[in-house]
Design a protein around this motif. Sequence first.
Motif, short mmCIF file in Angstrom:
data_model
loop_
_atom_site.label_atom_id
_atom_site.label_comp_id
_atom_site.label_asym_id
_atom_site.label_seq_id
_atom_site.Cartn_x
_atom_site.Cartn_y
_atom_site.Cartn_z
N GLY A 1 0.85 -1.14 -0.05
CA GLY A 1 -0.08 -0.05 0.02
C GLY A 1 1.01 1.49 0.07
N THR A 2 0.13 2.37 -0.04
CA THR A 2 1.07 3.85 0.02
C THR A 2 -0.06 4.41 1.02
OG1 THR A 2 -0.26 4.54 -1.83
CG2 THR A 2 1.74 3.59 -2.23
N ILE A 3 0.45 5.55 1.54
CA ILE A 3 -0.03 6.50 2.52
C ILE A 3 -0.07 7.97 1.51
CG2 ILE A 3 -0.03 7.67 4.65
CD1 ILE A 3 -0.52 4.90 5.30
N THR A 4 -0.94 7.94 1.04
CA THR A 4 -1.31 9.02 -0.12
C THR A 4 -2.68 9.68 0.63
OG1 THR A 4 -0.17 8.23 -1.87
CG2 THR A 4 -1.66 10.17 -2.34
N CYS A 5 -2.59 10.95 0.77
CA CYS A 5 -3.80 11.65 1.42
C CYS A 5 -5.22 11.50 0.28
CB CYS A 5 -3.57 13.11 1.74
SG CYS A 5 -5.19 13.91 2.35
N ALA A 6 -6.35 11.05 0.63
CA ALA A 6 -7.44 10.75 -0.09
C ALA A 6 -8.00 12.17 -0.49
CB ALA A 6 -8.48 9.93 0.66
N LEU A 7 -7.67 13.05 0.28
CA LEU A 7 -8.26 14.67 0.04
C LEU A 7 -7.75 15.43 -0.95
CD1 LEU A 7 -10.89 15.76 0.87
CD2 LEU A 7 -9.61 16.85 2.88
N CYS A 8 -6.07 15.51 -0.71
CA CYS A 8 -5.44 16.24 -1.27
C CYS A 8 -4.21 15.69 -1.91
CB CYS A 8 -4.80 17.42 -0.37
SG CYS A 8 -3.39 16.80 0.69
N GLY A 9 -4.17 14.29 -1.94
CA GLY A 9 -2.98 13.69 -2.68
C GLY A 9 -1.49 13.68 -2.16
N GLU B 1 2.86 13.99 3.02
CA GLU B 1 3.25 14.62 4.40
C GLU B 1 2.48 14.39 5.77
OE1 GLU B 1 3.19 16.72 1.38
OE2 GLU B 1 4.84 15.87 0.58
N TYR B 2 2.63 13.61 6.71
CA TYR B 2 1.96 13.56 7.73
C TYR B 2 2.44 13.82 9.12
CZ TYR B 2 -1.55 10.82 4.75
OH TYR B 2 -2.41 10.65 3.86
N THR B 3 1.92 13.81 10.17
CA THR B 3 2.14 13.66 11.67
C THR B 3 1.79 12.55 11.94
OG1 THR B 3 0.57 15.16 12.20
CG2 THR B 3 2.72 16.31 11.71
N VAL B 4 2.32 12.10 13.08
CA VAL B 4 1.49 10.82 13.59
C VAL B 4 1.11 11.35 15.04
CG1 VAL B 4 3.72 9.90 14.71
CG2 VAL B 4 1.71 8.43 14.18
N ASN C 1 -1.09 19.00 5.31
CA ASN C 1 -1.74 19.89 4.34
C ASN C 1 -3.15 20.33 4.65
OD1 ASN C 1 -1.62 21.74 1.87
ND2 ASN C 1 -3.02 20.22 1.04
N CYS C 2 -3.83 19.40 4.79
CA CYS C 2 -5.22 19.63 4.73
C CYS C 2 -6.07 19.25 6.19
CB CYS C 2 -6.00 19.09 3.70
SG CYS C 2 -6.11 17.17 3.52
N GLY C 3 -5.16 18.23 6.81
CA GLY C 3 -5.99 17.69 8.13
C GLY C 3 -6.57 16.34 8.02
N TRP C 4 -6.63 15.75 6.84
CA TRP C 4 -7.27 14.54 6.82
C TRP C 4 -6.45 13.50 7.67
CZ3 TRP C 4 -11.26 12.68 3.67
CH2 TRP C 4 -11.38 11.17 3.57
N VAL C 5 -7.32 12.70 8.27
CA VAL C 5 -7.00 11.69 9.25
C VAL C 5 -7.00 10.26 8.66
CG1 VAL C 5 -7.37 10.94 11.84
CG2 VAL C 5 -7.61 13.36 11.11
N VAL C 6 -5.98 9.55 8.84
CA VAL C 6 -6.03 8.15 8.64
C VAL C 6 -5.76 7.45 10.04
CG1 VAL C 6 -4.80 6.34 7.49
CG2 VAL C 6 -4.99 8.41 6.44
#
Length: 73
Positions: free
Chosen positions: A21-29, A32-35, A61-66
């Motif tokens: 898999g990959t960790i790509t933001c579903a909202l902005c693509g 870059e994440y914080t944990v 970037n946008c605050g989407w949460v995984v």
Amino acid sequence: MAISSHPSVEEIKQAVQSKGGTITCALCGREEYTVEEVDVLSGERRYGVQRLHRAQLVCENCGWVVNLDLTKL
């Protein structure tokens, strides 16, 4: 891949990649994440409480949460 009890974003990304898999933001693509680690208490068991080890990756970037179950990685 074994993941530490307090993983970094890079360690989580590597664990996800090892599963294809990959960790790509579903909202902005972005990637870059914080944990933020969380321990969720679940009352699903009859005689006690089960502690679930989770990590939340928050897009810088946008605050989407995984929300990830670290025991699966």
